[in-house]
Scaffold this motif. Structure first.
Motif, short mmCIF file in Angstrom:
data_model
loop_
_atom_site.label_atom_id
_atom_site.label_comp_id
_atom_site.label_asym_id
_atom_site.label_seq_id
_atom_site.Cartn_x
_atom_site.Cartn_y
_atom_site.Cartn_z
N SER A 84 38.90 52.59 44.30
CA SER A 84 38.89 51.35 43.52
C SER A 84 39.85 51.44 42.35
CB SER A 84 37.47 51.05 43.00
OG SER A 84 37.13 51.93 41.94
N ASP A 85 40.28 50.27 41.88
CA ASP A 85 41.07 50.21 40.65
C ASP A 85 40.17 50.18 39.42
OD1 ASP A 85 43.83 49.95 41.72
OD2 ASP A 85 43.04 48.11 42.59
N ALA A 86 38.94 49.69 39.57
CA ALA A 86 38.05 49.57 38.42
C ALA A 86 36.61 49.50 38.92
CB ALA A 86 38.39 48.31 37.61
N VAL A 87 35.69 49.84 38.01
CA VAL A 87 34.25 49.75 38.27
C VAL A 87 33.70 48.62 37.41
CG1 VAL A 87 32.03 50.93 38.10
CG2 VAL A 87 34.07 52.20 38.82
N LEU A 88 32.96 47.71 38.04
CA LEU A 88 32.39 46.54 37.37
C LEU A 88 30.91 46.76 37.13
CD1 LEU A 88 32.92 43.49 36.53
CD2 LEU A 88 32.05 42.91 38.81
N LEU A 89 30.45 46.49 35.88
CA LEU A 89 29.06 46.71 35.51
C LEU A 89 28.58 45.63 34.55
CD1 LEU A 89 30.49 49.97 34.87
CD2 LEU A 89 28.23 50.26 35.85
N GLY A 90 27.29 45.33 34.62
CA GLY A 90 26.67 44.47 33.63
C GLY A 90 26.38 45.27 32.36
N ILE A 91 26.45 44.62 31.23
CA ILE A 91 26.24 45.33 29.97
C ILE A 91 24.81 45.85 29.86
CG2 ILE A 91 25.48 43.44 28.47
CD1 ILE A 91 28.23 46.03 27.67
N ASN A 92 23.85 45.19 30.49
CA ASN A 92 22.47 45.68 30.43
C ASN A 92 22.32 47.03 31.10
OD1 ASN A 92 21.54 43.47 29.00
ND2 ASN A 92 20.84 42.36 30.81
N THR A 93 23.11 47.29 32.14
CA THR A 93 23.08 48.60 32.77
C THR A 93 23.50 49.67 31.78
OG1 THR A 93 23.49 47.71 34.98
CG2 THR A 93 24.09 50.01 34.61
N LEU A 94 24.57 49.41 31.03
CA LEU A 94 25.02 50.36 30.02
C LEU A 94 23.96 50.56 28.94
CD1 LEU A 94 27.22 52.11 28.70
CD2 LEU A 94 28.07 50.03 27.60
#
Length: 292
Positions: A84-94
């Motif tokens: 992948s070029d990037a990993v996408l995440l929701g801020i709540n996961t962080l």
């Protein structure tokens, strides 16, 4: 590191893999993707779930690793990140993982050096973490992932969220993508911006379940990789489970599935093609592609 047993695989083959002959493909087998959509990245997700579809125990054992309990599943996460070029995440996961793990939280990067070298062979540039938040009501200094380092960080937010971040002016090197008004991010527009302005062609969505649900509902998930761990967990949190410190004031009553957003009705529920199936012991590793 055990090899994945391939039960079947109907996905694309790749000349690139034959060219590089990287040992990673000896472990997993081939991995390739189709042509890109015209205006956004090809987006694929990766989750681990129990036999009954639960994505987290919650409490003190809330991570996906607590469900998989398998080193090869952790390796597969890095293998998919390498493509992948990037990993996408929701801020709540962080936020949740920072509360659980401490040390100002995780950075979502490849840990296996061999898979980092594979990523270089595949021509990927620096690793990128992309976080989605409508309100952006957070202090970036609280999280290690926003420190300067080898992993670039992006925040996708609304006009309101962007204004809040600009007022703090604490992390000028974090790239902010404005997409949407009010509290809700325009995900489709944000995905187009990632492709057109930042060159992101393959995007790996690692959730959490709420972000994944909204992405799927918007028709933005092209493929999904699902590890099924041979555990039965149950939807409701049992009374004997000790809450995490962050849960003590409001202990959760239910556990998340892999899809925690408004769903579909019979007329618009998407169908998925089962592309491949692998196994290690009693763990199953499936790949699905959304049919249009």
């Amino acid at each position: 590191m055990r090899n994945f047993e391939i039960l079947f695989d109907q996905a694309e083959s790749s000349n690139r893999q034959a060219q590089y002959e990287d040992p990673a493909y000896e472990h997993y087998g081939r991995l390739a993707f189709p042509a890109l959509p015209p205006h956004r990245p090809w987006i694929y997700s990766n989750f681990v779930q129990s036999l009954d579809g639960i994505a987290s125990f919650k409490g003190r054992h809330a991570t996906g690793g607590d469900i998989s309990q398998l080193p090869e599943d952790r390796w597969l996460m890095d293998f998919l990140r390498a493509h992948s070029d990037a990993v996408l995440l929701g801020i709540n996961t962080l936020v949740e993982e920072t509360q659980l793990l401490g040390n100002r939280g995780p950075v979502y990067a490849i840990e296996d050096p061999a898979l980092g070298r594979l990523r270089d062979k595949l021509g990927r540039t620096s690793q990128k973490n992309v976080f989605v938040t409508g309100a952006a009501a957070l202090n970036l200094s609280d999280y290690r992932v926003f420190d300067p380092g080898p992993v670039e960080t992006f925040i996708i937010t609304t006009t309101i969220g962007a204004r809040r971040l600009a007022e703090k002016s604490s992390h000028p090197y974090v790239k902010v993508i404005v997409s949407g008004e009010g509290d809700f991010v325009d995900l489709a527009s944000a995905m187009r911006a990632l492709r057109q302005h930042h060159g992101i062609e393959r995007l790996l969505c690692e959730g959490g379940p709420t972000l994944y649900g909204y992405m799927s509902r918007a028709g933005l998930i092209d493929e999904k990789f699902i590890t099924i761990s041979p555990l039965e967990i149950g939807l409701f949190v049992p009374p004997e489970q000790e809450p995490a410190d962050a849960e003590r004031n409001n202990p959760p009553k239910e556990r998340p599935t892999t899809f925690m957003a408004p769903g579909f009705i019979k007329e618009n529920a998407p169908w998925w093609q089962w592309l491949s199936c692998r196994r290690i012991g009693d763990h199953q590793f499936n790949r699905y592609r959304r049919t249009r």
